[in-house]
Motif scaffolding. Structure first.
Motif, PDB file in Angstrom:
ATOM      1  N   THR A 124       0.829  -1.215   0.000  1.00 55.32           N
ATOM      2  CA  THR A 124       0.000   0.000   0.000  1.00 55.32           C
ATOM      3  C   THR A 124       0.857   1.257   0.000  1.00 55.32           C
ATOM      4  OG1 THR A 124      -0.165   0.254   2.416  1.00 55.32           O
ATOM      5  CG2 THR A 124      -1.834  -1.156   1.311  1.00 55.32           C
ATOM      6  N   GLY A 125       2.080   1.157   0.503  1.00 51.77           N
ATOM      7  CA  GLY A 125       2.940   2.324   0.626  1.00 51.77           C
ATOM      8  C   GLY A 125       2.751   3.054   1.946  1.00 51.77           C
ATOM      9  N   TYR A 126       1.738   2.685   2.707  1.00 50.42           N
ATOM     10  CA  TYR A 126       1.442   3.313   3.993  1.00 50.42           C
ATOM     11  C   TYR A 126       1.874   2.374   5.117  1.00 50.42           C
ATOM     12  CZ  TYR A 126      -1.395   6.584   1.330  1.00 50.42           C
ATOM     13  OH  TYR A 126      -1.824   7.542   0.447  1.00 50.42           O
ATOM     14  N   THR A 127       3.105   2.507   5.536  1.00 46.37           N
ATOM     15  CA  THR A 127       3.666   1.565   6.506  1.00 46.37           C
ATOM     16  C   THR A 127       4.025   2.207   7.841  1.00 46.37           C
ATOM     17  OG1 THR A 127       5.842   1.897   5.532  1.00 46.37           O
ATOM     18  CG2 THR A 127       4.555   0.021   4.710  1.00 46.37           C
ATOM     19  N   LYS A 128       3.868   3.518   7.954  1.00 45.41           N
ATOM     20  CA  LYS A 128       4.204   4.191   9.212  1.00 45.41           C
ATOM     21  C   LYS A 128       3.044   4.071  10.193  1.00 45.41           C
ATOM     22  CE  LYS A 128       4.866   8.130   7.410  1.00 45.41           C
ATOM     23  NZ  LYS A 128       5.075   9.487   7.005  1.00 45.41           N
ATOM     24  N   ALA A 129       3.376   4.115  11.487  1.00 46.90           N
ATOM     25  CA  ALA A 129       2.341   4.151  12.516  1.00 46.90           C
ATOM     26  C   ALA A 129       1.479   5.378  12.273  1.00 46.90           C
ATOM     27  CB  ALA A 129       2.979   4.204  13.897  1.00 46.90           C
ATOM     28  N   GLY A 130       0.187   5.219  12.369  1.00 51.85           N
ATOM     29  CA  GLY A 130      -0.735   6.313  12.120  1.00 51.85           C
ATOM     30  C   GLY A 130      -1.293   6.328  10.709  1.00 51.85           C
ATOM     31  N   ASP A 131      -0.753   5.485   9.839  1.00 51.40           N
ATOM     32  CA  ASP A 131      -1.233   5.417   8.451  1.00 51.40           C
ATOM     33  C   ASP A 131      -2.079   4.169   8.175  1.00 51.40           C
ATOM     34  OD1 ASP A 131      -0.001   7.782   7.776  1.00 51.40           O
ATOM     35  OD2 ASP A 131       1.688   6.846   6.740  1.00 51.40           O
ATOM     36  N   GLU A 132      -2.477   3.464   9.227  1.00 51.20           N
ATOM     37  CA  GLU A 132      -3.182   2.196   9.031  1.00 51.20           C
ATOM     38  C   GLU A 132      -4.497   2.359   8.273  1.00 51.20           C
ATOM     39  OE1 GLU A 132      -0.522   1.775  12.593  1.00 51.20           O
ATOM     40  OE2 GLU A 132      -2.053   3.233  12.025  1.00 51.20           O
ATOM     41  N   LEU A 133      -5.245   3.419   8.573  1.00 50.80           N
ATOM     42  CA  LEU A 133      -6.518   3.600   7.866  1.00 50.80           C
ATOM     43  C   LEU A 133      -6.294   3.989   6.405  1.00 50.80           C
ATOM     44  CD1 LEU A 133      -8.711   5.251  10.632  1.00 50.80           C
ATOM     45  CD2 LEU A 133      -8.798   2.902   9.785  1.00 50.80           C
ATOM     46  N   ALA A 134      -5.225   4.720   6.130  1.00 47.17           N
ATOM     47  CA  ALA A 134      -4.886   5.029   4.742  1.00 47.17           C
ATOM     48  C   ALA A 134      -4.530   3.733   4.003  1.00 47.17           C
ATOM     49  CB  ALA A 134      -3.730   6.023   4.680  1.00 47.17           C
ATOM     50  N   ALA A 135      -3.829   2.826   4.677  1.00 47.55           N
ATOM     51  CA  ALA A 135      -3.507   1.525   4.078  1.00 47.55           C
ATOM     52  C   ALA A 135      -4.787   0.737   3.821  1.00 47.55           C
ATOM     53  CB  ALA A 135      -2.559   0.741   4.986  1.00 47.55           C
ATOM     54  N   ALA A 136      -5.719   0.753   4.777  1.00 52.08           N
ATOM     55  CA  ALA A 136      -6.995   0.052   4.595  1.00 52.08           C
ATOM     56  C   ALA A 136      -7.768   0.649   3.414  1.00 52.08           C
ATOM     57  CB  ALA A 136      -7.831   0.116   5.871  1.00 52.08           C
ATOM     58  N   LEU A 137      -7.695   1.962   3.267  1.00 54.46           N
ATOM     59  CA  LEU A 137      -8.352   2.638   2.148  1.00 54.46           C
ATOM     60  C   LEU A 137      -7.791   2.156   0.809  1.00 54.46           C
ATOM     61  CD1 LEU A 137     -10.312   4.877   1.163  1.00 54.46           C
ATOM     62  CD2 LEU A 137      -8.380   6.458   1.357  1.00 54.46           C
ATOM     63  N   VAL A 138      -6.485   2.073   0.712  1.00 53.04           N
ATOM     64  CA  VAL A 138      -5.845   1.598  -0.522  1.00 53.04           C
ATOM     65  C   VAL A 138      -6.236   0.147  -0.793  1.00 53.04           C
ATOM     66  CG1 VAL A 138      -3.602   0.981  -1.551  1.00 53.04           C
ATOM     67  CG2 VAL A 138      -3.932   3.233  -0.512  1.00 53.04           C
ATOM     68  N   LEU A 139      -6.248  -0.678   0.235  1.00 51.86           N
ATOM     69  CA  LEU A 139      -6.645  -2.082   0.070  1.00 51.86           C
ATOM     70  C   LEU A 139      -8.075  -2.180  -0.452  1.00 51.86           C
ATOM     71  CD1 LEU A 139      -5.074  -3.468   3.356  1.00 51.86           C
ATOM     72  CD2 LEU A 139      -4.397  -4.145   1.039  1.00 51.86           C
ATOM     73  N   LEU A 140      -8.973  -1.390   0.120  1.00 51.49           N
ATOM     74  CA  LEU A 140     -10.371  -1.414  -0.326  1.00 51.49           C
ATOM     75  C   LEU A 140     -10.517  -0.921  -1.765  1.00 51.49           C
ATOM     76  CD1 LEU A 140     -12.433  -0.180   2.746  1.00 51.49           C
ATOM     77  CD2 LEU A 140     -12.786  -2.301   1.472  1.00 51.49           C
ATOM     78  N   ARG A 141      -9.814   0.143  -2.097  1.00 54.85           N
ATOM     79  CA  ARG A 141      -9.919   0.673  -3.463  1.00 54.85           C
ATOM     80  C   ARG A 141      -9.411  -0.352  -4.481  1.00 54.85           C
ATOM     81  NH1 ARG A 141      -8.657   7.054  -3.644  1.00 54.85           N
ATOM     82  NH2 ARG A 141     -10.506   7.105  -4.961  1.00 54.85           N
ATOM     83  N   ALA A 142      -8.329  -1.050  -4.142  1.00 55.45           N
ATOM     84  CA  ALA A 142      -7.801  -2.089  -5.028  1.00 55.45           C
ATOM     85  C   ALA A 142      -8.807  -3.234  -5.168  1.00 55.45           C
ATOM     86  CB  ALA A 142      -6.464  -2.606  -4.488  1.00 55.45           C
ATOM     87  N   LEU A 143      -9.375  -3.650  -4.053  1.00 58.61           N
ATOM     88  CA  LEU A 143     -10.354  -4.741  -4.072  1.00 58.61           C
ATOM     89  C   LEU A 143     -11.575  -4.346  -4.904  1.00 58.61           C
ATOM     90  CD1 LEU A 143     -10.974  -7.574  -2.967  1.00 58.61           C
ATOM     91  CD2 LEU A 143     -12.000  -6.460  -0.974  1.00 58.61           C
ATOM     92  N   GLY A 144     -12.043  -3.114  -4.736  1.00 61.83           N
ATOM     93  CA  GLY A 144     -13.179  -2.639  -5.521  1.00 61.83           C
ATOM     94  C   GLY A 144     -12.882  -2.636  -7.014  1.00 61.83           C
ATOM     95  N   MET A 145     -11.671  -2.236  -7.381  1.00 62.67           N
ATOM     96  CA  MET A 145     -11.284  -2.233  -8.795  1.00 62.67           C
ATOM     97  C   MET A 145     -11.273  -3.646  -9.367  1.00 62.67           C
ATOM     98  SD  MET A 145      -8.275   0.622  -8.899  1.00 62.67           S
ATOM     99  CE  MET A 145      -8.066   0.498 -10.671  1.00 62.67           C
ATOM    100  N   ILE A 146     -10.783  -4.587  -8.595  1.00 68.40           N
ATOM    101  CA  ILE A 146     -10.757  -5.980  -9.059  1.00 68.40           C
ATOM    102  C   ILE A 146     -12.174  -6.485  -9.291  1.00 68.40           C
ATOM    103  CG2 ILE A 146     -10.251  -8.356  -8.345  1.00 68.40           C
ATOM    104  CD1 ILE A 146      -7.698  -7.180  -6.993  1.00 68.40           C
ATOM    105  N   HIS A 147     -13.055  -6.266  -8.305  1.00 63.37           N
ATOM    106  CA  HIS A 147     -14.427  -6.756  -8.458  1.00 63.37           C
ATOM    107  C   HIS A 147     -15.162  -6.051  -9.602  1.00 63.37           C
ATOM    108  CE1 HIS A 147     -14.068  -9.376  -5.120  1.00 63.37           C
ATOM    109  NE2 HIS A 147     -14.262  -8.483  -4.156  1.00 63.37           N
ATOM    110  N   GLN A 148     -14.932  -4.755  -9.777  1.00 57.41           N
ATOM    111  CA  GLN A 148     -15.611  -4.048 -10.859  1.00 57.41           C
ATOM    112  C   GLN A 148     -15.089  -4.506 -12.222  1.00 57.41           C
ATOM    113  OE1 GLN A 148     -15.595   0.271 -10.724  1.00 57.41           O
ATOM    114  NE2 GLN A 148     -17.620   0.266 -11.684  1.00 57.41           N
ATOM    115  N   THR A 149     -13.801  -4.735 -12.322  1.00 57.75           N
ATOM    116  CA  THR A 149     -13.240  -5.247 -13.571  1.00 57.75           C
ATOM    117  C   THR A 149     -13.775  -6.640 -13.867  1.00 57.75           C
ATOM    118  OG1 THR A 149     -11.260  -3.894 -13.298  1.00 57.75           O
ATOM    119  CG2 THR A 149     -11.086  -5.787 -14.789  1.00 57.75           C
ATOM    120  N   ASN A 150     -13.882  -7.483 -12.842  1.00 64.70           N
ATOM    121  CA  ASN A 150     -14.455  -8.821 -13.029  1.00 64.70           C
ATOM    122  C   ASN A 150     -15.923  -8.725 -13.452  1.00 64.70           C
ATOM    123  OD1 ASN A 150     -12.005  -9.902 -12.320  1.00 64.70           O
ATOM    124  ND2 ASN A 150     -12.628 -10.548 -10.284  1.00 64.70           N
TER     125      ASN A 150
END
Length: 192
Positions: free
Chosen positions: A38-64
């Protein structure tokens, strides 16, 4: 998402005799790789990392959703629409929480988000092909990878003492929905 080289390396390292430990180490290694991507590996960036994970997952499902074909086209088309539609609302909830609880700067950098999304999609989409069952299998593995990565993020936040009850509830609610996604994809594949 299953990396055969990583699995084989752990097995050869002597963990193969202890299946549960082996699987736990493997799942943990996958989660670590996804969070790092995700590129968000610092403490305090966990929700930004979760956001990137969700956006990637959404793109995969929409492409499928767009690329479903074959005898099960219509059912798969609707299944993936349901999955990416669910993810869209979660993206908004996580984004708002990230701004409110952590720092808005972490999610303002769209180039960093795009880079993270690309890296996560690359990992999660490893098995994807144009055949219907492969799209469903890839979607299932992406969902499983998402849950393991969110578990790792929750542990990071717990360790840092940064997991509020509200954020914990939000992440648990999102994970619950993705367990439902896993069930639906498993049913489509005829797995229990």
């Amino acid at each position: 998402m299953r990396n055969p080289d990583l699995r084989e390396s752990l097995y050869l390292a002597g963990v193969g005799k202890h299946r549960r430990l082996f699987e736990n180490l493997y799942v943990e290694a996958e989660a670590t790789a996804l969070v790092a991507a995700t590129g968000y590996t610092k403490a305090g960036d966990e929700l930004a990392a979760a956001l990137v994970l969700l956006r990637a997952l959404g793109m995969i499902h929409q492409t499928n959703h767009w690329t479903s074909q074959g005898d099960t086209f219509y059912a798969d088309h609707l299944l993936f629409e349901r999955l990416y539609s669910n993810v869209a609302g979660e993206i908004d909830r996580i984004g708002e929480r990230a701004v409110g609880v952590q720092k808005a700067d972490a999610i303002r950098d769209l180039a960093m988000q795009a880079k993270g999304i690309g890296a996560v999609v690359g990992i999660l989409e490893a098995r994807a092909s144009a055949e219907a069952d492969d799209l469903v299998s890839a979607g299932l593995e992406a969902e499983q990878g998402f849950i393991t990565a969110v578990n790792a993020l929750v542990r990071q936040m717990q360790t840092a003492g940064a997991l509020s009850r509200g954020t914990d509830n939000l992440l648990a609610d999102i994970q619950d929905k993705h367990e439902e996604h896993i069930y639906l994809l498993q049913q489509r594949l005829g797995k229990k």
